[in-house]
Design an enzyme around this catalytic site. Structure first.
Site, PDB file in Angstrom:
ATOM      1  N   THR A  61       0.812  -1.219   0.000  1.00 16.62           N
ATOM      2  CA  THR A  61       0.000   0.000   0.000  1.00 16.62           C
ATOM      3  C   THR A  61       0.843   1.266   0.000  1.00 16.62           C
ATOM      4  OG1 THR A  61      -1.757  -1.159   1.203  1.00 16.62           O
ATOM      5  CG2 THR A  61      -1.827   1.252   1.199  1.00 16.62           C
ATOM      6  N   TYR A  62       1.836   1.330   0.906  1.00 16.83           N
ATOM      7  CA  TYR A  62       2.580   2.596   0.987  1.00 16.83           C
ATOM      8  C   TYR A  62       3.503   2.775  -0.216  1.00 16.83           C
ATOM      9  CZ  TYR A  62       6.546  -0.029   3.106  1.00 16.83           C
ATOM     10  OH  TYR A  62       7.571  -0.900   3.367  1.00 16.83           O
ATOM     11  N   GLU A  63       3.867   4.023  -0.473  1.00 14.74           N
ATOM     12  CA  GLU A  63       4.670   4.395  -1.646  1.00 14.74           C
ATOM     13  C   GLU A  63       4.012   3.958  -2.959  1.00 14.74           C
ATOM     14  OE1 GLU A  63       7.128   6.375  -1.547  1.00 14.74           O
ATOM     15  OE2 GLU A  63       7.313   6.435   0.630  1.00 14.74           O
ATOM     16  N   GLY A  64       2.684   3.960  -2.960  1.00 22.42           N
ATOM     17  CA  GLY A  64       1.957   3.582  -4.167  1.00 22.42           C
ATOM     18  C   GLY A  64       1.259   2.254  -3.991  1.00 22.42           C
ATOM     19  N   LEU A  69       0.025   0.999  -9.222  1.00 27.19           N
ATOM     20  CA  LEU A  69       1.365   0.957  -9.808  1.00 27.19           C
ATOM     21  C   LEU A  69       1.432   0.011 -11.002  1.00 27.19           C
ATOM     22  CD1 LEU A  69       3.699   1.071  -6.672  1.00 27.19           C
ATOM     23  CD2 LEU A  69       3.067   2.905  -8.230  1.00 27.19           C
TER      24      LEU A  69
END
Length: 298
Positions: A61-64, A69
Site C-alpha cells: 500500500t505505501y509508496e503507491g 502501480l
C-alpha cells in the site's frame, strides 16, 4: 529537459512501479510461506514472523498502492504499442515492437536461455491480448477512460507478465556474467533455474497459452524436484549468505546460534501467564482465586 532524459525517466518510472508492486506481492506471499513452514511456532511473536508479515504486507500500500502501480506500468506499455512513447533500442520493452517470438520447445531439461524465451513469449502474448481487448472496447464506441477501467484486470496481468520477464532476464544475466567462482556460479544457476521453474508452475496459464505443452509442464515439475534435491546441501549456506543480524531478524527461530528451543523456553518464562512457573505448585493463580472453591462440587 532533453527528450532522451524524459524518455529515460518515463522508462524508469514504468519499471520501478511494476517492480515495487510485484516484489511487494511476492514478498507477502513468501513471509506467509515461511510462517506455515514453521508450524505453530510461526504464530508466536517470538518468531519475528508476525512483525515481518505486517511490515511486508504494508508495502503493498505505501509508496503507491500495488494495483495503481501495475496500471502505471500498463499505461506506459500501451503508449509504446500505440507509438505514443519513444523507447531506446536497448529498452527492456523493445521486444513488444517486434514480431511474435517463437516459443522454443523444451528438449530435455529446461535451461536458462530457453526459460527466458518462454517468459518473453508469455509476456508478449499477455500484453498484446490486453492491448487488443482495450482497443476493441474503444472501437465499439466506449469512452477511452471507461474502456480502460473495464480492461483493468487484463492490463494488470499484462504489467505483471512484463515484470516477470524483466526479473527473469536480469536475474539470468547476472548469474551468467557476475564475477564469481565456477563452483558458486553452479549453485547460483541452480537457484535461478529453480526460481524460474517455480514461477512457471505457480502461474502456468500464460505459459500454456504461449505454447508450453502439458507434457513440458510435467517435465518442468520433475526438473524442479531434481533441482531442490541438488540445492538442499547448500540451502543453509545460501540463507546465511544474506548475513542478517540477530537484531534485525529479532527472531527466536532465526537466531545465528541455532538455539531455538532454549530461546522459546526462556521467552515463555517471561510471559505473564507463566509468572507462577517457579512455584512448587505449577498452577496459575487464577485457579486458586476463582475455581478452587468449587473443586468439591465438581
Amino acid at each position: 529537459m532533453a527528450a532522451s532524459e524524459m524518455r529515460n525517466r518515463c522508462h524508469l518510472h514504468a519499471i520501478s512501479s511494476g517492480l515495487k508492486a510485484y516484489c511487494a506481492d511476492q514478498g507477502s506471499r513468501a513471509v506467509e510461506t515461511c510462517r506455515r513452514a514453521c508450524g505453530g511456532h510461526g504464530f508466536l511473536l517470538a518468531s519475528g514472523l508476525p512483525r515481518l508479515y505486517a511490515t511486508t504486507v504494508a508495502a503493498c500500500t505505501y509508496e503507491g498502492e500495488n494495483t495503481v502501480l501495475f496500471l502505471q506500468t500498463a499505461r506506459y506499455i500501451i503508449k509504446i504499442l500505440r507509438k505514443q512513447q519513444a523507447i531506446a533500442e536497448d529498452s527492456s520493452f523493445q521486444y513488444l515492437l517486434q514480431p511474435m517470438p517463437n516459443c522454443v520447445p523444451l528438449s530435455g531439461s529446461a535451461d536458462l536461455p530457453t526459460l527466458i524465451r518462454l517468459f518473453r513469449c508469455a509476456a508478449y502474448q499477455q500484453i498484446h491480448a490486453a492491448a487488443q481487448s482495450l482497443q476493441k472496447r474503444i472501437d465499439e464506441g466506449v469512452i477511452p477512460d471507461l474502456a480502460w477501467n473495464s480492461c483493468q484486470i487484463g492490463l494488470i496481468k499484462a504489467a505483471q507478465a512484463h515484470i516477470q520477464y524483466y526479473i527473469a532476464a536480469k536475474y539470468a544475466d547476472w548469474v551468467e556474467n557476475s564475477q564469481v567462482s565456477d563452483n558458486l556460479r553452479t549453485v547460483l544457476r541452480r537457484l535461478c533455474l529453480n526460481y524460474l521453474l517455480y514461477v512457471v508452475l505457480d502461474s502456468s496459464g500464460p505459459f500454456l497459452q504461449a505454447g508450453l505443452t502439458k507434457e513440458e509442464l510435467a517435465q518442468i515439475q520433475n526438473q524442479e524436484g531434481v533441482l531442490l534435491e541438488e540445492l538442499r546441501p547448500d540451502a543453509v549456506a545460501l540463507v546465511d549468505a544474506f548475513d542478517f543480524h540477530d537484531l534485525a531478524l529479532n527472531s527466536a527461530l532465526g537466531s545465528f546460534d541455532g538455539r531455538v528451543y532454549e530461546r522459546l523456553y526462556n521467552l515463555a518464562l517471561e510471559a505473564p501467564l507463566n509468572k507462577t512457573q517457579a512455584k512448587v505448585i505449577m498452577v496459575h493463580e487464577s485457579y486458586f482465586k476463582y475455581l478452587h472453591q468449587y473443586k468439591s462440587k465438581l
